[in-house]
Design a protein around this motif. Sequence first.
Motif, PDB file in Angstrom:
ATOM      1  N   LYS A 371       0.833  -1.221   0.000  1.00  0.00           N
ATOM      2  CA  LYS A 371       0.000   0.000   0.000  1.00  0.00           C
ATOM      3  C   LYS A 371       0.863   1.265   0.000  1.00  0.00           C
ATOM      4  O   LYS A 371       0.695   2.158   0.840  1.00  0.00           O
ATOM      5  N   LEU A 372       1.797   1.328  -0.916  1.00  0.00           N
ATOM      6  CA  LEU A 372       2.740   2.444  -0.924  1.00  0.00           C
ATOM      7  C   LEU A 372       2.356   3.576  -1.874  1.00  0.00           C
ATOM      8  O   LEU A 372       2.997   4.615  -1.890  1.00  0.00           O
ATOM      9  N   PHE A 373       1.315   3.363  -2.685  1.00  0.00           N
ATOM     10  CA  PHE A 373       0.943   4.442  -3.604  1.00  0.00           C
ATOM     11  C   PHE A 373       0.265   5.564  -2.829  1.00  0.00           C
ATOM     12  O   PHE A 373      -0.663   5.315  -2.061  1.00  0.00           O
ATOM     13  N   PRO A 374       0.730   6.786  -3.012  1.00  0.00           N
ATOM     14  CA  PRO A 374       0.088   7.897  -2.306  1.00  0.00           C
ATOM     15  C   PRO A 374      -1.367   8.068  -2.765  1.00  0.00           C
ATOM     16  O   PRO A 374      -1.692   7.828  -3.924  1.00  0.00           O
ATOM     17  N   ASP A 375      -2.203   8.462  -1.826  1.00  0.00           N
ATOM     18  CA  ASP A 375      -3.619   8.688  -2.135  1.00  0.00           C
ATOM     19  C   ASP A 375      -3.814   9.668  -3.283  1.00  0.00           C
ATOM     20  O   ASP A 375      -4.702   9.497  -4.106  1.00  0.00           O
ATOM     21  N   THR A 376      -2.977  10.682  -3.295  1.00  0.00           N
ATOM     22  CA  THR A 376      -3.167  11.775  -4.248  1.00  0.00           C
ATOM     23  C   THR A 376      -3.083  11.340  -5.697  1.00  0.00           C
ATOM     24  O   THR A 376      -3.602  12.026  -6.575  1.00  0.00           O
ATOM     25  N   ILE A 377      -2.415  10.219  -5.963  1.00  0.00           N
ATOM     26  CA  ILE A 377      -2.304   9.842  -7.372  1.00  0.00           C
ATOM     27  C   ILE A 377      -3.423   8.912  -7.806  1.00  0.00           C
ATOM     28  O   ILE A 377      -3.482   8.485  -8.944  1.00  0.00           O
ATOM     29  N   ARG A 378      -4.327   8.571  -6.884  1.00  0.00           N
ATOM     30  CA  ARG A 378      -5.336   7.586  -7.247  1.00  0.00           C
ATOM     31  C   ARG A 378      -6.343   8.108  -8.263  1.00  0.00           C
ATOM     32  O   ARG A 378      -6.922   7.354  -9.023  1.00  0.00           O
ATOM     33  N   SER A 379      -6.573   9.374  -8.259  1.00  0.00           N
ATOM     34  CA  SER A 379      -7.546   9.910  -9.192  1.00  0.00           C
ATOM     35  C   SER A 379      -6.861  10.858 -10.149  1.00  0.00           C
ATOM     36  O   SER A 379      -5.909  11.546  -9.801  1.00  0.00           O
ATOM     37  N   THR A 380      -7.354  10.886 -11.370  1.00  0.00           N
ATOM     38  CA  THR A 380      -6.800  11.835 -12.328  1.00  0.00           C
ATOM     39  C   THR A 380      -7.523  13.168 -12.246  1.00  0.00           C
ATOM     40  O   THR A 380      -6.980  14.188 -12.622  1.00  0.00           O
ATOM     41  N   THR A 381      -8.764  13.173 -11.729  1.00  0.00           N
ATOM     42  CA  THR A 381      -9.547  14.406 -11.662  1.00  0.00           C
ATOM     43  C   THR A 381      -9.625  14.896 -10.218  1.00  0.00           C
ATOM     44  O   THR A 381      -9.990  14.140  -9.332  1.00  0.00           O
ATOM     45  N   ARG A 382      -9.280  16.158  -9.992  1.00  0.00           N
ATOM     46  CA  ARG A 382      -9.319  16.699  -8.641  1.00  0.00           C
ATOM     47  C   ARG A 382     -10.693  17.302  -8.327  1.00  0.00           C
ATOM     48  O   ARG A 382     -11.152  17.228  -7.207  1.00  0.00           O
ATOM     49  N   VAL A 383     -11.308  17.892  -9.325  1.00  0.00           N
ATOM     50  CA  VAL A 383     -12.582  18.584  -9.104  1.00  0.00           C
ATOM     51  C   VAL A 383     -13.602  18.203 -10.168  1.00  0.00           C
ATOM     52  O   VAL A 383     -13.282  18.212 -11.356  1.00  0.00           O
ATOM     53  N   LEU A 384     -14.815  17.885  -9.713  1.00  0.00           N
ATOM     54  CA  LEU A 384     -15.909  17.678 -10.664  1.00  0.00           C
ATOM     55  C   LEU A 384     -16.973  18.760 -10.460  1.00  0.00           C
ATOM     56  O   LEU A 384     -17.439  18.973  -9.337  1.00  0.00           O
ATOM     57  N   PHE A 385     -17.352  19.427 -11.518  1.00  0.00           N
ATOM     58  CA  PHE A 385     -18.465  20.376 -11.463  1.00  0.00           C
ATOM     59  C   PHE A 385     -19.750  19.614 -11.756  1.00  0.00           C
ATOM     60  O   PHE A 385     -19.838  18.896 -12.745  1.00  0.00           O
ATOM     61  N   VAL A 386     -20.732  19.797 -10.887  1.00  0.00           N
ATOM     62  CA  VAL A 386     -22.035  19.185 -11.144  1.00  0.00           C
ATOM     63  C   VAL A 386     -22.721  19.966 -12.261  1.00  0.00           C
ATOM     64  O   VAL A 386     -22.599  21.179 -12.354  1.00  0.00           O
ATOM     65  N   ASN A 387     -23.410  19.226 -13.133  1.00  0.00           N
ATOM     66  CA  ASN A 387     -24.110  19.847 -14.255  1.00  0.00           C
ATOM     67  C   ASN A 387     -25.596  20.001 -13.908  1.00  0.00           C
ATOM     68  O   ASN A 387     -26.319  19.021 -13.778  1.00  0.00           O
ATOM     69  N   PHE A 388     -26.022  21.266 -13.717  1.00  0.00           N
ATOM     70  CA  PHE A 388     -27.423  21.531 -13.346  1.00  0.00           C
ATOM     71  C   PHE A 388     -28.289  21.936 -14.526  1.00  0.00           C
ATOM     72  O   PHE A 388     -29.469  22.188 -14.365  1.00  0.00           O
ATOM     73  N   GLY A 389     -27.719  22.062 -15.701  1.00  0.00           N
ATOM     74  CA  GLY A 389     -28.506  22.490 -16.857  1.00  0.00           C
ATOM     75  C   GLY A 389     -27.728  23.488 -17.689  1.00  0.00           C
ATOM     76  O   GLY A 389     -26.601  23.878 -17.338  1.00  0.00           O
ATOM     77  N   GLU A 390     -28.349  23.918 -18.762  1.00  0.00           N
ATOM     78  CA  GLU A 390     -27.634  24.694 -19.773  1.00  0.00           C
ATOM     79  C   GLU A 390     -26.974  25.957 -19.228  1.00  0.00           C
ATOM     80  O   GLU A 390     -25.790  26.208 -19.444  1.00  0.00           O
TER      81      GLU A 390
END
Lengths: 470, 470
Positions: A371-390
């Motif tokens: 379990k040596l992989f740092p948490d920070t590299i587990r995801s490629t996306t740091r932020v997701l914007f929710v899509n509420f409409g046009e």
Amino acid sequence: MVRRNYIFDTIREVFLRFGYQPIETPAMENLSTLLGKYGEEGDKLLFRILNSGDYLKNVTEAQGHKGTEAQGHKGTEDASPQSPVTSHQLAPLPLVPRSSSFDLNQFTQQISEKGLRYDLTVPLARFVVQHQHELTFPFKRYQIQPVWRADRPQKGRYREFYQCDVDVIGTNSLLCEVELIQIIDEIFSRLNLPVVIRVNNRKILTGIAETIGASEKLTDITLAIDKLDKIGLQQVNEELAVRGLSAESIERLQPVLTLEGKIKEKKGFLEQLLVGSETGIRGLEELCHVLKYLKSLEVRNKFEFDVRLARGLNYYTGIIIEVMASGLSIGSLCGGGRYDDLTGIFGLPGLFATGVSFGADRIYDVMMALKLFPDTIRSTTRVLFVNFGEEEERFSMQVLKKIREAGIPAEIYPEPVKLKKQLDYANRKEVQYVVLAGKEEILSGKVTLKNMKTGEQQTVLTDKLTKYII
Amino acid sequence: MVRRNYIFDTIREVFLRFGYQPIETPAMENLSTLLGKYGEEGDKLLFRILNSGDYLKNVTEAQGHKGTEAQGHKGTEDASPQSPVTSHQLAPLPLVPRSSSFDLNQFTQQISEKGLRYDLTVPLARFVVQHQHELTFPFKRYQIQPVWRADRPQKGRYREFYQCDVDVIGTNSLLCEVELIQIIDEIFSRLNLPVVIRVNNRKILTGIAETIGASEKLTDITLAIDKLDKIGLQQVNEELAVRGLSAESIERLQPVLTLEGKIKEKKGFLEQLLVGSETGIRGLEELCHVLKYLKSLEVRNKFEFDVRLARGLNYYTGIIIEVMASGLSIGSLCGGGRYDDLTGIFGLPGLFATGVSFGADRIYDVMMALKLFPDTIRSTTRVLFVNFGEEEERFSMQVLKKIREAGIPAEIYPEPVKLKKQLDYANRKEVQYVVLAGKEEILSGKVTLKNMKTGEQQTVLTDKLTKYII
């Protein structure tokens, strides 16, 4: 892949830091370059490419009649009762039934001229010989590419896997070995993976064989003692006898086989043992020179001088290096050494060479297990914007642009579907932050930032958003 | 390689910035996955891997008797006078002479089950179908790997070359197209390579075919108008006639073939032309939506709406994208679009998909021609320490360690050879700085720093050395 890239990036960065240049070679090499370089077993594991077009066009009737050592049929034995075909026929197929004089190897040679590379060392040798007049020597290169072996697939063994090689060609300076071990130390330190760096010198092994009066049995000795950990002392001694070592030689080898203690103690012992062997003493001096150098450079990982380390002896000519995960018996993570006739087989003898190869897949397995992989590299996306409409989407896309410009990997869910589905997506992709920017928020110049790990939510000024995303 | 890595790193960084995850697929795919996906010509260009071991073992006598459409021999025609072999023989070779009923294709199928990937799209489709239950949709992935084609090698066309693909699977949101064009804009801006981004929509082409009363001739129309730049209007019209378009259809197509002007003008014209085609109008709306979006996001490179752009029409279902180097006619640097039935061929219909592919080799060629690679990336080593002998070497290795820790790629010449040889080495490797640390300098706590570009030399405090190396 994200985790594997973390390993590759770490390795690559250290290679570059030490002034090694990247090269890549084509996946396909001529079979004449590859065959005979990896032993009989290796030849069988080569993937062969079928020639393009009508690959049977140039298969001659003669094939199968010349006979290789493997089958050994003579040309006069060709006429099987089932194949009354004359040798003058045009574009014939192998018409002789296989039970007769058909030679599969020769047929294969005629329908396949290329193979996939089996390692990175032989392609390097071919490359160096081919470009010898353009290259700057000493030539320091690294190469990170896949290799292929037609092994039966099994756990920990893949038909396609990456090798990460780093080599210096054209100098016999021991500084290269020092640097290679510095590189090893730096890479495993960065990966936070403690290792033991085992070293030896082929010249010491040669010296030992000389000293016990069995110079001509060097290969036998090393093949046997390589198994010491697996089969134990008694069986090694039995094997040595079977391999033709005299009882006296075996007797004199015993202190070597049971040699333990600190590096200094081993050195003292070997200085006495090898006193009559010039090669042996030189090997010991080389090794001590390198170890002393490394101590002054404050190498962080542990060393082990193991006089029994051989790693396919016939290949190496000087210092031998092998890296094991500290406290784990999982095979070597990295290995190599000096092999001072790399290009001889391709007609350019006398080029000094030394290098090591990192096994990225095995490093990956160990790092996963520990379990040596740092948490920070587990995801490629740091932020997701929710899509509420046009309308909100248009607003979010503008903010997103700024966030990406600030170097933060970010995305917006592409459709205005239910919030739960979008948050599920964020969780499955292990996205750290979700931004909720609804109509109200937009008007107020603020957005809601949700930390997906802690569940915490806060309202922040849109302009300051990047500051909250760590 | 250093320059190519600069392109790959730029592309990779932008892909990551937009939330795309890396995947890699094996070089070898089953031939059943690859065959029939790239047309007859593509099948011929596949590299096939010879099965491992005794690959002739399973070649049955039956081969060559079933007959494919290409050769069409019937099973009853097998008994050539030269091959009196019964079909019950064990492990036989293809004993039937080739002039008779031998079927090369079928023989090939029996001795070769795998091939090297030809592009990254078919492996992606296979991957998505195979892992459909583990993947998070919308699935945003990028893939940068080599592909292989058995083309005759020639300038600008290689047998092994890299593709850099970025795709979104599982959504029909036009936001994907907007982001893909943002990605294109960002990558070429970072590379300092001005481009023109050409766009169209397959639905507009469908609409045009409907409008001129030639719906069933859509493929013929696009194949012909794709050649407009090469062969001119008159020959395109001749080809359309040969392809069976009525004189009236050709007449009504003329305004499309000669359509020029600003995007707004083209839009106005097409709104009128396509008024009777629902599909056509939808295509135009989609395109305008994307273009308007991009304008608000301040995309820096130029756009061109080209109603004649098709790019292998049968593949795409929506917006089509092609990127050309601004002012150069060298073919496209990047291309793609929406292809909403990617995985249908593998039994998973209805998965939306859109993506583009960057041609790294062609981008490389253009950047070389326009001299766009920054000087700073030409060398991997920033500083070379001259090797004056054992004592100085030990000192230099300590300084070197600190310089590398500061993130500067640096090396020392591995042997204390003549100064001229070491400086030659630095020049050939285009190293920017050389450090001279002789005995005197070491004692004074200073070293000499030589800028290899300007020839300037200065004496600097060893401790402050990193500050002088920019």
